[in-house]
Design an enzyme around this catalytic site. Structure first.
Site, short mmCIF file in Angstrom:
data_model
loop_
_atom_site.label_atom_id
_atom_site.label_comp_id
_atom_site.label_asym_id
_atom_site.label_seq_id
_atom_site.Cartn_x
_atom_site.Cartn_y
_atom_site.Cartn_z
N ASN A 62 27.61 52.23 13.04
CA ASN A 62 29.09 51.85 12.91
C ASN A 62 30.16 53.00 13.83
O ASN A 62 29.62 54.19 13.92
CB ASN A 62 29.70 51.50 11.60
CG ASN A 62 29.34 52.76 10.64
OD1 ASN A 62 28.31 53.40 10.83
ND2 ASN A 62 30.40 52.75 9.72
N GLU A 64 33.80 53.92 14.36
CA GLU A 64 35.15 53.75 13.91
C GLU A 64 36.22 54.25 14.61
O GLU A 64 35.95 54.96 15.93
CB GLU A 64 35.37 54.33 12.42
CG GLU A 64 34.29 53.77 11.39
CD GLU A 64 34.56 54.39 10.09
OE1 GLU A 64 35.28 55.33 9.76
OE2 GLU A 64 33.87 53.79 9.18
N CYS A 73 31.17 47.40 13.37
CA CYS A 73 30.11 47.48 12.57
C CYS A 73 28.96 47.90 13.32
O CYS A 73 28.78 47.54 14.41
CB CYS A 73 29.71 46.32 11.63
SG CYS A 73 31.12 46.01 10.39
N GLU A 75 25.91 46.36 12.95
CA GLU A 75 24.97 45.18 13.33
C GLU A 75 25.38 44.55 14.65
O GLU A 75 24.68 44.35 15.42
CB GLU A 75 25.31 44.17 11.95
CG GLU A 75 24.51 44.57 10.83
CD GLU A 75 25.44 45.40 9.81
OE1 GLU A 75 26.33 46.09 10.40
OE2 GLU A 75 25.38 45.34 8.49
N CYS A 112 28.15 42.58 6.42
CA CYS A 112 29.21 42.02 6.05
C CYS A 112 29.68 40.69 6.65
O CYS A 112 28.75 40.26 7.39
CB CYS A 112 30.62 42.89 6.51
SG CYS A 112 31.10 42.88 8.21
N CYS A 115 29.80 40.24 10.53
CA CYS A 115 28.44 40.41 11.29
C CYS A 115 27.60 39.31 10.75
O CYS A 115 26.87 38.98 11.74
CB CYS A 115 27.84 41.82 10.41
SG CYS A 115 28.66 43.26 11.27
N1 THU Z 1 30.03 48.49 8.42
C1 THU Z 1 29.05 48.27 8.69
O1 THU Z 1 28.76 49.06 9.91
N2 THU Z 1 28.21 47.13 8.63
C2 THU Z 1 28.53 46.36 7.50
O2 THU Z 1 28.05 45.21 7.40
C3 THU Z 1 29.62 46.64 6.64
C4 THU Z 1 30.37 47.86 7.01
C5 THU Z 1 30.75 49.57 8.36
C6 THU Z 1 32.37 49.47 8.99
C7 THU Z 1 33.08 50.56 8.61
O3 THU Z 1 32.70 51.64 9.92
C8 THU Z 1 32.45 50.99 7.36
O4 THU Z 1 31.29 50.47 7.39
C9 THU Z 1 33.06 50.77 6.07
O5 THU Z 1 33.46 49.66 6.05
#
Ligand code: THU
Length: 160
Positions: A62, A64, A73, A75, A112, A115
């Site tokens: 991920n 940010e 994210c 994925e 999530c 994704c």
């Molecule tokens: N996140 C992911 O990378 N994958 C997911 O399926 C759920 C959330 C990341 C997004 C964000 O940077 C952090 O986790 C908190 O939501």
């Protein structure tokens, strides 16, 4: 009125050590990817690794942003890179691992909804299931033999 029941089947492994060797290695790649997550805001690191049918592994973590919705994210970082770099390759397997910097992440963390929708696009495009494995840092690993098991009632291009 009639009721419609939707069921899904997943496999649960007690520990990463119980996974078949190949997927253990893919999960290890995802763990390494997780270390490189850029998550200064959520403090929640996620790593993903894909195995393609050309034997190449593609990773994502991920990423940010101070403007929160601009982040992505793990994925989707991985799957979009695979789509961009190896557009003809099929995605066979995906391993996902997540780690909170605030608490012990000892239960499986599923992808999530956004994704799942993104992965569904590629599963439909390649007309072959993508096996998904997900875990926290330790503990159980969940396997879904297809993305479809994680996203019933998918929105797809057939309605466009
Ligand atoms: N996140 C992911 O990378 N994958 C997911 O399926 C759920 C959330 C990341 C997004 C964000 O940077 C952090 O986790 C908190 O939501």
């Amino acid at each position: 009125m009639k009721e419609v029941k939707i069921e899904t089947t997943l496999q649960v492994y007690e520990d990463i050590k119980d996974l078949p060797k190949g997927i253990q290695n893919l999960m290890q790649t995802a763990i390494e990817a997780r270390e490189n997550a850029y998550a200064p805001y959520s403090k929640f690191n996620v790593g993903a690794a894909l195995l393609l049918d050309n034997s190449i592994e593609v990773i994502g973590s991920n990423q940010e942003n101070a403007s929160f919705p601009s982040g992505l994210c793990a994925e989707r970082t991985a799957i979009y890179y695979a789509g961009a770099k190896y557009p003809k390759a099929k995605i066979l397997k995906m391993a996902i691992t997540a780690s909170s910097q605030n608490q012990v992440t000892d239960k499986p963390i599923p992808p999530c909804g956004a994704c799942r929708q993104a992965i569904a696009e590629y599963e439909i495009k390649q007309d072959q299931p993508i096996e998904i494995y997900f875990m926290g840092v330790s503990g159980k690993v969940v396997k879904s033999s297809s993305l479809a098991n994680l996203l019933p009632l998918v929105f797809d291009s057939s309605v466009l």
